[in-house]
Design a protein around this motif. Structure first.
Motif, short mmCIF file in Angstrom:
data_model
loop_
_atom_site.label_atom_id
_atom_site.label_comp_id
_atom_site.label_asym_id
_atom_site.label_seq_id
_atom_site.Cartn_x
_atom_site.Cartn_y
_atom_site.Cartn_z
N UNK A 21 6.36 13.83 -3.00
CA UNK A 21 7.48 14.72 -2.70
C UNK A 21 6.99 16.13 -2.35
N UNK B 118 15.08 7.40 3.52
CA UNK B 118 14.15 8.54 3.37
C UNK B 118 14.79 9.91 3.67
N UNK B 119 16.13 9.94 3.70
CA UNK B 119 16.81 11.21 3.94
C UNK B 119 16.85 11.62 5.41
N UNK C 194 12.64 11.95 -11.16
CA UNK C 194 12.85 13.40 -11.17
C UNK C 194 14.21 13.83 -10.65
N UNK C 195 14.85 12.97 -9.88
CA UNK C 195 16.15 13.32 -9.30
C UNK C 195 17.31 12.77 -10.14
N UNK D 115 -3.41 2.23 -2.19
CA UNK D 115 -2.12 2.54 -1.58
C UNK D 115 -2.11 4.06 -1.32
N UNK E 230 3.40 1.09 -3.77
CA UNK E 230 3.41 2.55 -3.67
C UNK E 230 2.22 3.08 -4.45
N UNK F 262 9.11 10.28 -8.22
CA UNK F 262 10.00 10.88 -7.21
C UNK F 262 11.47 10.62 -7.49
N UNK G 297 13.61 2.73 -3.38
CA UNK G 297 13.68 1.40 -2.75
C UNK G 297 12.58 0.48 -3.26
N UNK G 298 11.50 1.08 -3.78
CA UNK G 298 10.44 0.25 -4.34
C UNK G 298 10.83 -0.09 -5.77
N UNK H 117 23.35 13.47 -3.13
CA UNK H 117 23.36 14.38 -1.99
C UNK H 117 22.28 15.45 -2.14
N UNK I 228 16.16 13.12 0.57
CA UNK I 228 15.09 12.15 0.78
C UNK I 228 14.10 12.06 -0.38
N UNK I 229 14.17 13.00 -1.33
CA UNK I 229 13.16 13.07 -2.40
C UNK I 229 12.99 11.78 -3.22
N UNK I 230 14.09 11.13 -3.63
CA UNK I 230 13.90 9.93 -4.47
C UNK I 230 13.62 8.66 -3.67
N UNK I 231 13.29 8.78 -2.39
CA UNK I 231 12.99 7.63 -1.54
C UNK I 231 14.15 6.65 -1.41
#
Lengths: 181, 281
Positions: free
Chosen positions: A78, B240-241, B152-153, A73, B66, B149, B272-273, B177, B181-184
């Motif tokens: 980030x 994805x932001x 971390x947020x 994959x 992923x 990802x 989303x995964x 906010x 897009x960082x955390x997908x």
């Protein structure tokens, strides 16, 4: 828009925020650990793992390739983890970066200054993105495992222009357009 | 008293690690398809389309959804009438993670000493294990590969009691906010309110195991979930932001009593995964 990597300066001028592209050609993977080492090499004047001028970096560390496959994959990580290193690499000649998520003001400024481009791609779509990878070769920092520098040959790799030489930012513009209340 | 062999636990965990990484739950998939129908941004729709297509490829070709195959977060609900024989329970779990990540060609992401050496342990151990003693004679194992990802947020805050519901909503909005897009996104938002600091975060994490969009049985909490979801999706962050009307697929809140001086609030973001699989032994 189909583009070839390394991406020419002429094409970079045509890339504006929101443009969907498919990339074919050669790109190099590098994540934070590899960035740190490249910066060290630049500081010490050592030999670089690859000629940076004009190249494209993909922020990606793949999962191991199962038997019979080129790669596992292979989606983006980030980008902000690379922000502190990026202006230095742009100054050294890197022209394009592929990752996910927004960039710092310093990186956006450096993208304008050095006439480069930041392309975003879909995080968590690693199985889909792996389909675009035709060849892979580890060229440096093998000890970093998935975080080593790999030279990828890609075909029709999908991405979207997120920061352009004109100072545009996809994340800011997109959010402003759909924000309610 | 029921006997469960440690080796059966190892085997089950090895399988769950792989299944979770290859196959997105049908609840997540149907929420993504629903979002694809309602998303207003064309780029947002295209992004959701890629995410849905990615799930098909991963399932059919047994490739990780992923490349970040996550920290192996393992929840154990151990019946008080269960006896584990022929081995140590936690060692059996670790061995299952080791085997699952090896056999499945999953990426090993754990590093030793987080603030200095950061050397990859090369087998994705240690797992993060949460165990709980429950009634009965069964062992329920839930494996959640949690990507970096989104983790971390995540955020938490010890609010003042008088900040109340507004304070909770504001914290979620600020977290989502700023994360952009960082955390997908689109995200599933785990929200833990009450208890103590660590308990709030654990509730937030555990709430992510619920079927996507299944409301909390308490009507007042379900109302909070609904309200937060509407407000989050008005932020405009989008898939994805890139901008859009789908920033989250669901908000799952868990609430418990707390101390007279406290209002702990934890926000655990799930990309989303949203991978997790479970088995009952």
């Amino acid at each position: 828009m189909n583009i070839t990597s390394p991406i020419s300066s002429k094409v970079i001028e045509e890339l504006t925020v929101g443009t969907s592209v498919t990339i074919s050609g050669v790109i190099y993977t590098a994540r934070d650990a590899a960035h740190q080492r490249i910066i060290q090499s630049l500081d010490n004047g050592d030999k670089l793992p690859f000629e940076l001028k004009g190249q494209t970096i993909y922020y990606m560390g793949p999962s191991p390739a199962p038997p019979g496959r080129v790669i596992g994959s292979a989606g983006p990580t980030t980008s902000r983890r690379m922000d502190s290193y990026t202006p230095r690499l742009l100054a050294a000649g890197i022209k394009a970066m592929i990752g996910k998520g927004s960039r710092s003001p310093e990186v956006r400024e450096a993208i304008k200054q050095y006439k480069a481009v930041y392309l975003a791609t879909t995080g968590g779509a690693g199985a889909l993105l792996a389909k675009s990878v035709r060849q892979i070769e580890t060229i440096a920092y093998e000890d970093l495992g998935a975080e080593a520098i790999m030279r990828l040959t890609v075909e029709n790799f999908p991405a979207i222009v997120a920061n352009d030489i004109y100072g545009g930012d996809l994340f800011e513009q997109g959010k402003a357009e759909y924000k309610r209340g | 008293m029921k006997e469960i062999e440690a080796s059966a636990i190892t085997q089950a965990i090895a399988k769950l690690c792989q299944e979770a990484n290859f196959t997105l739950g049908e609840d997540v998939l149907s929420a993504l398809k629903q979002a694809h129908r309602t998303e207003q941004s064309p780029l947002g729709r295209e992004t959701l389309n890629q995410i849905i297509e990615n799930a098909r490829i991963a399932r059919e070709e047994r490739l990780p959804l992923c490349q970040d195959c996550g920290t192996a977060v393992v929840f154990l609900e151990i019946g008080q009438d269960v006896h584990i024989s022929d081995g140590d329970l936690y060692k059996a779990v670790e061995e299952g993670v080791r085997r699952g990540y090896h056999q499945g060609y999953l990426r090993k992401a754990m590093v030793s000493q987080p603030f200095s050496d950061r050397i990859n342990t090369k087998d994705n151990t240690p797992a993060v294990i949460h165990s709980e003693i429950v009634h009965g004679d069964r062992l329920k194992i839930m494996v959640m590969p949690k990507g970096g990802g989104a983790e971390n947020m995540s955020r938490m805050a010890m609010l003042l009691p008088n900040q109340g519901k507004k304070g909770i909503i504001d914290l979620v909005l600020k977290t989502v906010d700023e994360a952009g897009g960082n955390p997908c996104p689109p995200l599933i938002i785990g929200l833990g309110v009450g208890g103590t600091g660590e308990k709030a975060m654990l509730m937030a994490k555990k709430a992510l195991l619920r079927r996507v969009g299944e409301p909390n049985p308490d009507p007042e909490i379900a109302q909070l979930e609904k309200e937060v979801l509407v407000r989050v999706n008005a932020l405009g962050v989008g898939p994805m932001g890139f901008g859009g009307t789908t920033t989250a697929l669901a908000v799952h809140a868990e609430v418990m009593p707390t101390h007279i001086t406290s209002l702990p609030v934890a926000v655990n973001l799930q990309c989303h995964s949203a991978r997790h699989k479970e088995i009952i032994l």
